[in-house]
Design an enzyme around this catalytic site. Structure first.
Site, PDB file in Angstrom:
ATOM      1  N   LYS A  32       0.827  -1.210   0.000  1.00 41.96           N
ATOM      2  CA  LYS A  32       0.000   0.000   0.000  1.00 41.96           C
ATOM      3  C   LYS A  32       0.864   1.264   0.000  1.00 41.96           C
ATOM      4  CE  LYS A  32      -2.078  -1.160   3.813  1.00 41.96           C
ATOM      5  NZ  LYS A  32      -1.449  -2.469   4.022  1.00 41.96           N
ATOM      6  N   THR A  33       1.816   1.282   0.906  1.00 39.78           N
ATOM      7  CA  THR A  33       2.671   2.463   0.982  1.00 39.78           C
ATOM      8  C   THR A  33       3.473   2.602  -0.311  1.00 39.78           C
ATOM      9  OG1 THR A  33       2.792   2.166   3.364  1.00 39.78           O
ATOM     10  CG2 THR A  33       4.426   3.624   2.389  1.00 39.78           C
ATOM     11  N   ASP A 219      -2.003   7.721   4.144  1.00 45.57           N
ATOM     12  CA  ASP A 219      -1.582   6.353   4.474  1.00 45.57           C
ATOM     13  C   ASP A 219      -2.141   5.995   5.854  1.00 45.57           C
ATOM     14  OD1 ASP A 219      -0.365   3.908   4.259  1.00 45.57           O
ATOM     15  OD2 ASP A 219       1.696   4.650   4.338  1.00 45.57           O
ATOM     16  N   GLU A 220      -2.215   4.714   6.167  1.00 45.86           N
ATOM     17  CA  GLU A 220      -2.727   4.246   7.468  1.00 45.86           C
ATOM     18  C   GLU A 220      -4.091   4.881   7.765  1.00 45.86           C
ATOM     19  OE1 GLU A 220      -1.097   1.952   9.015  1.00 45.86           O
ATOM     20  OE2 GLU A 220       1.003   2.152   8.421  1.00 45.86           O
ATOM     21  N   GLN A 250      -5.591  -3.603  10.678  1.00 44.88           N
ATOM     22  CA  GLN A 250      -4.499  -2.976  11.428  1.00 44.88           C
ATOM     23  C   GLN A 250      -4.954  -1.736  12.181  1.00 44.88           C
ATOM     24  OE1 GLN A 250      -0.431  -2.953   9.578  1.00 44.88           O
ATOM     25  NE2 GLN A 250      -1.569  -3.568   7.771  1.00 44.88           N
ATOM     26  N   ARG A 603       5.240  -7.517  10.813  1.00 45.48           N
ATOM     27  CA  ARG A 603       6.420  -6.667  10.630  1.00 45.48           C
ATOM     28  C   ARG A 603       7.623  -7.487  10.161  1.00 45.48           C
ATOM     29  NH1 ARG A 603       4.162  -3.037   9.200  1.00 45.48           N
ATOM     30  NH2 ARG A 603       2.385  -4.421   9.422  1.00 45.48           N
TER      31      ARG A 603
HETATM   32  N1  ATP Z   1       5.168  -5.263  -6.544  1.00 47.04           N
HETATM   33  C1  ATP Z   1       6.151  -5.404  -5.664  1.00 47.04           C
HETATM   34  N2  ATP Z   1       7.315  -5.998  -5.994  1.00 47.04           N
HETATM   35  C2  ATP Z   1       8.309  -6.156  -5.117  1.00 47.04           C
HETATM   36  N3  ATP Z   1       8.259  -5.753  -3.828  1.00 47.04           N
HETATM   37  C3  ATP Z   1       7.132  -5.158  -3.427  1.00 47.04           C
HETATM   38  C4  ATP Z   1       6.026  -4.954  -4.299  1.00 47.04           C
HETATM   39  N4  ATP Z   1       5.049  -4.328  -3.598  1.00 47.04           N
HETATM   40  C5  ATP Z   1       5.545  -4.155  -2.343  1.00 47.04           C
HETATM   41  N5  ATP Z   1       6.781  -4.648  -2.235  1.00 47.04           N
HETATM   42  C6  ATP Z   1       7.620  -4.652  -0.998  1.00 47.04           C
HETATM   43  O1  ATP Z   1       6.881  -5.280   0.036  1.00 47.04           O
HETATM   44  C7  ATP Z   1       7.142  -4.638   1.292  1.00 47.04           C
HETATM   45  C8  ATP Z   1       5.846  -4.152   1.895  1.00 47.04           C
HETATM   46  O2  ATP Z   1       5.361  -3.035   1.157  1.00 47.04           O
HETATM   47  P1  ATP Z   1       4.645  -1.810   1.853  1.00 47.04           P
HETATM   48  O3  ATP Z   1       5.410  -1.389   3.036  1.00 47.04           O
HETATM   49  O4  ATP Z   1       4.335  -0.821   0.804  1.00 47.04           O
HETATM   50  O5  ATP Z   1       3.310  -2.556   2.324  1.00 47.04           O
HETATM   51  P2  ATP Z   1       2.071  -1.968   3.104  1.00 47.04           P
HETATM   52  O6  ATP Z   1       0.862  -2.565   2.495  1.00 47.04           O
HETATM   53  O7  ATP Z   1       2.145  -0.512   3.165  1.00 47.04           O
HETATM   54  O8  ATP Z   1       2.301  -2.625   4.530  1.00 47.04           O
HETATM   55  P3  ATP Z   1       1.696  -2.161   5.951  1.00 47.04           P
HETATM   56  O9  ATP Z   1       0.265  -2.588   5.945  1.00 47.04           O
HETATM   57  O10 ATP Z   1       2.479  -2.941   6.939  1.00 47.04           O
HETATM   58  O11 ATP Z   1       1.853  -0.688   6.038  1.00 47.04           O
HETATM   59  C9  ATP Z   1       8.108  -3.517   1.002  1.00 47.04           C
HETATM   60  O12 ATP Z   1       9.399  -3.969   1.280  1.00 47.04           O
HETATM   61  C10 ATP Z   1       7.903  -3.255  -0.481  1.00 47.04           C
HETATM   62  O13 ATP Z   1       9.044  -2.710  -1.074  1.00 47.04           O
HETATM   63 MG    MG Z   2       2.303   0.826   4.813  1.00 50.12          MG
END
Ligand code: ATP
Ligand code: MG
Length: 764
Positions: A32-33, A219-220, A250, A603
């Site tokens: 997402k981030t 975000d969040e 979350q 995490r």
């Molecule tokens: N399409 C992709 N290819 C490779 N790596 C990815 C891809 N999408 C996300 N990632 C990697 O996966 C990990 C998690 O991504 P991110 O932090 O954006 O997730 P999130 O959904 O925001 O998580 P959270 O809910 O914990 O905030 C990061 O290390 C990111 O670089």
């Molecule tokens: Mg995130």
């Protein structure tokens, strides 16, 4: 290959859907981030949007910093003008420009919890509120909740009809806002509330920001409250280019007013919203992810979704149970050292997460012993320390004489012979003439009965004025050094027998360094700008980037972050989920704790270790706790599940002797809370840091040994009262080897088995 090729189809949709509202709802680690950062890059690079027109809001300064870094990495130049911040910083920036339109000075002060408490203490005295019945803390928390919901003192009063307690709170709320306004101060919640108020009241300001922020991202989003949503809604009202991302699983800030309805109702507010879901997790190995899925599945109130990964199974989830909390700490330290030695992980790859800040101490002490570099996130905030607050109070007084609290804090620090009676007279004069405390000081000759103190007060004012006149030409560094020199603050410390004097002086040096680096980074900043930054430093900002240290932090602070190796410590019922949650018997509360467990587990990228202890001393009481129910929710086949480790047999003996064994395992709550009795001679091991190892064990056995245990004055069937658990009925009473063992069914705290001498039950 472009940066967008690394995204999956759904992620691309999130990046390329730039016009109109977008709701991106997806589980942990699904990117997402990452979608947000790529979206910002796409807007700038492909659509030619000026960075200036983009705003991204996130939850902590740490997360904002990371996001900014990621964007800078993607687009390079130009990223610095994107507004990537937290809600609070956003509002401070807005208010800093326009607070005068709400009748504040643009140089307002931000009050922290301590400041809030002293204001409330005064008010309770004035309103004759009995703080035994209605605590200052409860009033402040009621006010805070009201602000999260944008409820004004007036509305609060209307809702309080017929409810005495609420009426009192309404009165206090009203007075509190008045007091803050008079001091030209806002508390943290005010920042959001006042920004919303401003945008609603002033069309010009609103249109100005609406024109500026053409693309808004949050975000969040699951942890936003009503006031925060209102803020974003107002800002996005002209463009509707609002993209929010979050994960309902979350949501962990309900206690701070987070409103899960913001997610659920997004589509109602914006029926045209594009809704995007992501299901692939890129962060964790399959075992870690399956463990997280298995735990969160037990929550009823959730939209069902299951994350998958194409990563391998990886290591099993490790689980260790110890007899004592210090053994758990030893294990974590040893394991980190082992990983480092074997080249499996560096210190900076590891993080230890726990439910409450207090749990850090044992782990920290062990890390010190083993020489492991670490950093505790949170704990006592640097800026909450006495010496730092004193010096900041000087700076605040110099910057804005309207902050009464700051002025009063330092008027006699270091001591200059200005007593409480004099201060009361000045305050009285200020009240009558509706002026600030500092302004009253400036008219000292008119204050009745001030007598000899006049010259001392005069000298204080002259000193402050002299600092003021010099600020501009000698800058922040010159100012703080002059303040220390002229007031004699440090020389007083040096001369004092305060055993923390040395630490305090070090902290002051640290403050000087901070001011110098702030000055270097910002090029001739004003004092107000520095104070503003300081007021906003959330705990997590104490983490210096790029250093190779194990991070210790609460589960709450870990949101949004990721680490290759995660240790979840204190996985015990009564710790996590917390004791309060268990006794509350409220399924919603347990579900919130479970979401926190889900946040913690997710995490981990490669390796997850869960640990717990059978006995743990919490606030001086030894608790006997069962393994956390959340551990029980993880399928056996995902875990290595070794037998509990113990190097200290003594505890097991105790268990047999006193009949704890088995009980703690079968019931999911602490079955006994023992308050060891101490004689003066035995006191030492409890307090001393050195004999960590023997703390709890020695406590219990000695404590028990000291009890001579006559028959208590209550019997089975009697009603009794316990200091902590409240009232209950005695259901069992039998003589043990050294004392009577009493079983009580508490009305609100469930069944407890205790030693009579420790339980201090009172018959009612
Ligand atoms: N399409 C992709 N290819 C490779 N790596 C990815 C891809 N999408 C996300 N990632 C990697 O996966 C990990 C998690 O991504 P991110 O932090 O954006 O997730 P999130 O959904 O925001 O998580 P959270 O809910 O914990 O905030 C990061 O290390 C990111 O670089
Ligand atoms: Mg995130």
């Amino acid at each position: 290959m472009s940066i967008y090729d690394t995204l999956n189809e759904e992620q691309k949709k999130g990046v390329f859907t730039t016009q109109g509202p977008v709701l991106l709802l997806a589980g942990a680690g699904s990117g997402k981030t990452r979608v947000l950062t790529h979206r910002i890059a796409y807007l700038i690079e492909e659509l030619g949007v000026s960075p200036w027109n983009i705003m991204a809001i996130t939850f902590t300064n740490k997360a904002a910093g990371e996001m900014k870094e990621r964007v800078e990495h993607l687009v390079g130049m130009g990223a610095e003008s994107i507004w990537v911040t937290t809600f609070h910083s956003t509002c401070v920036r807005i208010l800093h420009r326009y607070a005068d339109r709400l009748g504040y000075d643009n140089h307002f002060t931000i009050y922290d919890t301590d400041d809030q408490k002293s204001v409330m203490k005064d008010i309770c005295k004035r309103l004759q509120i009995d703080t035994k019945l209605l605590k200052e803390r409860s009033i402040l928390s009621a006010i805070s909740s009201a602000k999260d919901e944008l409820i004004s003192p007036k509305e609060y009063e209307l809702n309080a009809m017929g409810d005495f307690r609420k009426q009192k709170i309404a009165q206090a709320y009203n007075e509190y806002q008045e007091a803050l306004r008079k001091s030209n101060a806002m508390d943290f919640d005010d920042l959001i509330v006042k920004a919303v108020e401003l945008l609603k009241a002033d069309r010009e300001v609103l249109e100005n920001y609406q024109k500026r922020f053409k693309y808004i991202m949050v975000d969040e989003y699951q942890d936003t409250n009503t006031a925060q949503f209102e803020l974003v809604r107002l800002l996005a009202d002209a463009s509707h280019n609002l993209c929010v991302v979050g994960d309902d699983d979350q949501s962990i800030y309900k206690f701070r007013g987070a409103n899960i309805r913001n997610i659920l109702d997004f589509e109602k507010v914006y029926p045209e919203a594009a809704v995007i879901r992501l299901e692939q997790n890129y962060r964790s190995t399959k075992n870690v992810l399956d463990a997280a899925n298995a735990v969160i599945r037990n929550n009823k109130g959730r939209k069902s979704k299951t994350l998958w990964t194409d990563k391998g199974s990886g290591n099993p989830v490790h689980f260790r149970q110890f007899d004592q909390a210090y053994e758990e700490a030893e294990f974590i330290a040893d394991d980190v050292v082992r990983k480092k030695r074997e080249g499996i992980a560096d210190y900076g790859d590891c993080a230890v997460l726990y439910r409450t800040n207090a749990q850090a101490r044992l782990i920290e002490e062990r890390f010190v012993v083993e020489g492991i570099p670490y950093k505790v996130v949170g704990g006592i905030n640097f800026y909450a320390r006495r010496e730092i607050k004193d010096l900041l109070a000087y700076l605040k007084t110099i910057d804005n004489g309207r902050d009464d609290l700051a002025v009063k804090r330092i008027i006699n620090v270091p001591k200059r012979g200005i007593g409480a009676a004099t201060i009361a007279k000045v305050q009285n004069y200020a009240d009558i003439h509706e002026m600030s405390f500092y302004d009253a000081l400036c008219q000292v000759d008119d204050i009745p009965g001030i007598g000899k103190s006049a010259s001392r007060l005069d000298a204080f004012v002259t000193m402050i004025q002299s600092f003021r006149s010099k600020v501009e030409y000698y800058g922040l560094e010159g100012l703080i050094k002059d303040v220390i020199e002229t007031t004699g603050y440090v020389s007083e410390l040096e001369a004092s027998d305060d055993e923390d004097a040395e630490d305090r002086i070090e902290n002051i040096d640290e403050l000087i360094s901070k001011m110098v680096s702030f000055e270097t980074a910002h090029g001739e900043p004003t004092l107000g700008e520095f104070l503003e930054e300081v007021a906003l430093v959330a705990d997590i900002d104490n983490v210096e980037a790029g250093n190779n240290k194990v991070l210790l932090m609460t589960l709450h602070s870990a949101k949004g972050l990721e680490f290759p190796h995660i240790y979840l410590a204190g996985m015990e019922d009564g710790v996590f989920p917390s004791y309060m949650t268990i006794v509350s018997d409220d399924p919603d509360e347990i579900e919130e704790e479970r979401r926190l467990a889900y946040v913690g587990i997710t995490r981990a990228k490669e390796d997850l270790t869960l640990s717990c202890a059978r006995m743990r001393m919490i606030r001086g009481e030894t608790q006997i706790n069962a393994v956390s129910r959340f551990v029980g929710e993880i399928p056996q086949e995902l875990m290595d599940n070794r037998a509990p480790v113990s190097r200290y047999r003594v505890m097991q003996q105790n268990e047999e002797e006193y009949g704890f064994a088995g009980k703690s395992e079968s019931t999911y709550r602490p079955v006994a809370t023992l308050k060891p009795r101490r004689t003066a001679a035995e006191n030492k091991p409890f307090i001393a840091g050195g004999g960590l190892g023997s703390l709890a064990v020695a406590g219990i056995s000695k404590g028990v040994g000291a009890v001579t245990g006559g028959k208590p004055d209550y019997d089975v069937g009697d009603r009794v009262k316990h200091v902590k658990y409240g009232e209950g009925t005695v259901t069992g009473l039998e003589p043990g080897p050294r004392d009577y063992k009493v079983t009580v069914d508490f009305d609100n705290a469930g069944q407890k088995i205790m030693y009579a001498a420790f339980a201090k039950l009172e018959r009612i």
